[in-house]
Design a protein around this motif. Structure first.
Motif, mmCIF file in Angstrom:
data_model
loop_
_atom_site.group_PDB
_atom_site.id
_atom_site.type_symbol
_atom_site.label_atom_id
_atom_site.label_comp_id
_atom_site.label_asym_id
_atom_site.label_seq_id
_atom_site.Cartn_x
_atom_site.Cartn_y
_atom_site.Cartn_z
ATOM 1 N N ASN A 76 0.864 -1.185 0.000
ATOM 2 C CA ASN A 76 0.000 0.000 0.000
ATOM 3 C C ASN A 76 0.898 1.232 0.000
ATOM 4 O O ASN A 76 2.120 1.137 -0.042
ATOM 5 C CB ASN A 76 -0.949 -0.005 1.203
ATOM 6 C CG ASN A 76 -0.224 -0.238 2.526
ATOM 7 O OD1 ASN A 76 0.917 0.203 2.703
ATOM 8 N ND2 ASN A 76 -0.862 -0.945 3.441
ATOM 9 N N TRP A 77 0.264 2.395 0.023
ATOM 10 C CA TRP A 77 1.060 3.623 -0.061
ATOM 11 C C TRP A 77 1.965 3.798 1.152
ATOM 12 O O TRP A 77 3.030 4.410 1.050
ATOM 13 C CB TRP A 77 0.127 4.830 -0.204
ATOM 14 C CG TRP A 77 -0.652 5.166 1.037
ATOM 15 C CD1 TRP A 77 -1.888 4.693 1.397
ATOM 16 C CD2 TRP A 77 -0.239 6.046 2.091
ATOM 17 N NE1 TRP A 77 -2.272 5.208 2.606
ATOM 18 C CE2 TRP A 77 -1.288 6.054 3.046
ATOM 19 C CE3 TRP A 77 0.894 6.817 2.314
ATOM 20 C CZ2 TRP A 77 -1.231 6.815 4.214
ATOM 21 C CZ3 TRP A 77 0.968 7.568 3.482
ATOM 22 C CH2 TRP A 77 -0.092 7.566 4.414
ATOM 23 N N ARG A 78 1.571 3.237 2.300
ATOM 24 C CA ARG A 78 2.387 3.390 3.504
ATOM 25 C C ARG A 78 3.714 2.637 3.373
ATOM 26 O O ARG A 78 4.779 3.171 3.693
ATOM 27 C CB ARG A 78 1.617 2.870 4.732
ATOM 28 C CG ARG A 78 0.375 3.679 5.061
ATOM 29 C CD ARG A 78 -0.358 3.097 6.265
ATOM 30 N NE ARG A 78 -1.584 3.819 6.548
ATOM 31 C CZ ARG A 78 -1.656 4.923 7.297
ATOM 32 N NH1 ARG A 78 -0.546 5.397 7.844
ATOM 33 N NH2 ARG A 78 -2.800 5.521 7.509
ATOM 34 N N ILE A 79 3.642 1.399 2.888
ATOM 35 C CA ILE A 79 4.872 0.620 2.768
ATOM 36 C C ILE A 79 5.739 1.166 1.648
ATOM 37 O O ILE A 79 6.981 1.083 1.700
ATOM 38 C CB ILE A 79 4.530 -0.874 2.551
ATOM 39 C CG1 ILE A 79 5.740 -1.742 2.923
ATOM 40 C CG2 ILE A 79 4.122 -1.151 1.124
ATOM 41 C CD1 ILE A 79 6.104 -1.718 4.369
ATOM 42 N N VAL A 80 5.108 1.742 0.600
ATOM 43 C CA VAL A 80 5.896 2.360 -0.485
ATOM 44 C C VAL A 80 6.650 3.578 0.030
ATOM 45 O O VAL A 80 7.847 3.764 -0.239
ATOM 46 C CB VAL A 80 4.973 2.740 -1.664
ATOM 47 C CG1 VAL A 80 5.745 3.560 -2.695
ATOM 48 C CG2 VAL A 80 4.386 1.487 -2.314
ATOM 49 N N MET A 81 5.971 4.433 0.809
ATOM 50 C CA MET A 81 6.633 5.603 1.390
ATOM 51 C C MET A 81 7.733 5.193 2.359
ATOM 52 O O MET A 81 8.819 5.783 2.393
ATOM 53 C CB MET A 81 5.604 6.475 2.106
ATOM 54 C CG MET A 81 4.681 7.247 1.190
ATOM 55 S SD MET A 81 5.566 8.526 0.248
ATOM 56 C CE MET A 81 6.113 9.588 1.578
ATOM 57 N N ALA A 82 7.449 4.151 3.156
ATOM 58 C CA ALA A 82 8.464 3.675 4.099
ATOM 59 C C ALA A 82 9.689 3.143 3.362
ATOM 60 O O ALA A 82 10.836 3.336 3.813
ATOM 61 C CB ALA A 82 7.869 2.596 4.990
ATOM 62 N N THR A 83 9.463 2.480 2.219
ATOM 63 C CA THR A 83 10.576 1.957 1.436
ATOM 64 C C THR A 83 11.444 3.086 0.888
ATOM 65 O O THR A 83 12.675 3.033 0.960
ATOM 66 C CB THR A 83 10.049 1.096 0.275
ATOM 67 O OG1 THR A 83 9.247 0.030 0.807
ATOM 68 C CG2 THR A 83 11.200 0.518 -0.521
ATOM 69 N N ILE A 84 10.798 4.121 0.355
ATOM 70 C CA ILE A 84 11.552 5.245 -0.214
ATOM 71 C C ILE A 84 12.330 5.988 0.869
ATOM 72 O O ILE A 84 13.533 6.253 0.723
ATOM 73 C CB ILE A 84 10.595 6.203 -0.943
ATOM 74 C CG1 ILE A 84 9.943 5.498 -2.143
ATOM 75 C CG2 ILE A 84 11.342 7.453 -1.412
ATOM 76 C CD1 ILE A 84 8.874 6.321 -2.823
#
Length: 479
Positions: free
Chosen positions: A60-68
């Motif tokens: 989801n967008w949360r894990i994508v932001m956390a990855t970046i």
């Protein structure tokens, strides 16, 4: 200047701590103010603080932001030699949704992954200007035991100090170290600019006494032998000193496992006699014995390294050798060694208190004592690999983080640590400006000051609004 900076921080720390202790002590005995209740907090508050919030690992967008954010934080944090814990904890709490304790545990996992991959990369990199390993093992042996000892003290104090005081210390410390590092980077940038202009200036040919034309090409008479990556790796790897660091790490790990297992043998019931159980465990004889044993272990290793540096430095002075014993451009005298011990303990204590690995103190400190940026970054990351892995094992035994999230975030940080070192080292080599590393160090510390400061202020305001306890807790009942 570095002495004045450290002593000013210690003075501010001591004055604030003493004033708040006197204030809370006075009100606890005379005025039962709602903001300053009795030293033992209500059981409802304890249960809330121990709640574990572990969101599911899903795309989801949360894990994508956390990855970046995790990738960039790991890349720049390891290059600067500070780890990046001040960025990871706010990211894991605000974006992903973890509770504070689990976020701190996962942050240690990310720091361990990034520092391990960075150390692996640095072992395959030659020293930029000397025929010595890029990892300064002497400095690592000097600071590692004091740093680990300080982290142990800081973690114990973190449950006693009020949250708002930790926030104030975070802002003061990170602002001071980031500004000092930024000024250091500007100074280095100016020196590098002067050196580049000198190198680009055309050389005038000279004529000897017989009228022969001489051209200074600055080429060595004997070409420097190029080493293969494997030869560089074996040259950088010093097994004797590495084993000494591993022994210190293992000794602290064994003591922490014994201490953690003593807590795991008890079942904490927050509804019945919580205060009594905590007192028996935290302030028992075995607890103090395990805690005190860490002091002679750390001091023995530190003292052995001190004697070695002092004798070698004295020997070189007597022989007229101006070369420093290790990368630091200071004389290894008694006052300097005492100062290093003080800074190591202070850095570890503040690191344990704030939930970081101590790199926010060690990185700038290595630059202050004259270590060149490439070596300072590699050595600080090397020391952080030991301190962060020690914390990860402790958190794992306490079941403080979810394994799937830990493995995923560690994979991100391992990749980021390697490629961050690769690109920045290439950039430094092309531009011939090592000050880039110091600018990155300053930027990471400043960003951490902003993120942790905003979160700390917000949480302190909510605690004040909810009439929660805002003073010091008793040591035994809080462990």
């Amino acid at each position: 200047m570095e002495r004045g900076f450290i002593f000013s921080l210690l003075a501010v720390f001591s004055v604030i701590s003493l004033s708040i202790y006197i204030t809370t002590h006075h009100y606890n005995h005379n005025n039962r103010h709602p903001f300053l209740p009795s030293p033992s907090p209500p059981t409802s508050l304890i249960s809330k603080s121990d709640d574990r919030i572990w969101p599911k690992l899903e795309l989801n967008w949360r894990i994508v932001m956390a990855t970046i954010i995790g990738f960039l934080g790991s890349a720049f944090g390891t290059v600067g030699g500070v780890g990046g814990g001040g960025i990871f904890v706010p990211m894991l709490t605000l974006i992903v949704g973890f509770d504070t304790k689990s976020a701190a545990a996962l942050s240690k996992c990310m720091i361990m992954g990034a520092s391990t991959s960075s150390v692996w990369y640095n072992l395959r990199v030659p020293h930029p200007c000397r025929e010595v390993p890029i990892l300064d093992y002497d400095l690592a042996l000097l600071f590692q035991p004091m740093l680990m000892l300080g982290i142990t003290l800081g973690v114990a104090l973190s449950v006693v100090f009020p949250y708002w005081l930790i926030t104030v210390l975070t802002i003061l410390l990170f602002s001071g170290t980031s500004s000092r590092s930024f000024l250091k980077a500007i100074e280095m940038w100016k020196e590098e600019t002067i050196m580049k202009k000198e190198m680009e200036r055309p050389r005038e040919p000279t004529v000897n006494s017989r009228g022969e034309l001489l051209i200074d090409t600055y080429e060595p008479l004997i070409p420097k032998e190029e080493k293969t990556p494997m030869q560089i790796f074996l040259f950088n790897l010093r097994w004797e000193k590495l084993m000494a660091l591993i022994v210190v790490w293992a000794a602290f790990l064994a003591l922490q496992i014994i201490k953690a297992s003593s807590f795991l043998n008890y079942t904490f019931d927050f509804q019945e006699s919580n205060q009594l159980v905590n007192d028996l465990v935290a302030c028992s004889t075995s607890y103090w014995v395990i805690t005190i044993i860490q002091f002679p272990v750390a001091l023995a290793v530190f003292g052995h390294e001190c004697v070695k540096l002092y004798k070698e430095s004295k020997k070189r002075k007597s022989m007229g050798n101006p070369e420093s014993v290790c990368e630091a451009a200071i004389d290894w005298t008694g006052p300097h060694l005492t100062f290093c011990a003080f800074c190591g303990i202070l850095g570890g204590t503040v690191g344990g208190l704030l939930g970081s690995g101590g790199g926010f103190i060690l990185g700038p400190l290595l630059l202050e004592i004259g270590v060149m940026p490439q070596v300072a970054s590699a050595t600080a990351t090397f020391v952080m690999m030991f301190s962060s892995s020690l914390s990860v094992v402790e958190f794992y035994l306490l079941k403080r983080f979810p394994i799937p999230h830990a493995l995923y975030l560690m994979a991100v940080s391992v990749t980021a640590g390697f490629w961050g070192q690769f690109f920045i080292r290439k950039l430094v080599a092309v531009l011939k400006r090592a000050s880039i590393i110091v600018f990155i160090l300053s930027a990471v510390i400043f960003t951490s000051a902003l993120t942790m400061g905003v979160i700390g202020i917000d949480k302190s305001m909510r605690m004040t609004h909810n009439h929660e306890f805002m003073g010091f807790l008793e040591f035994c009942s809080s462990q």
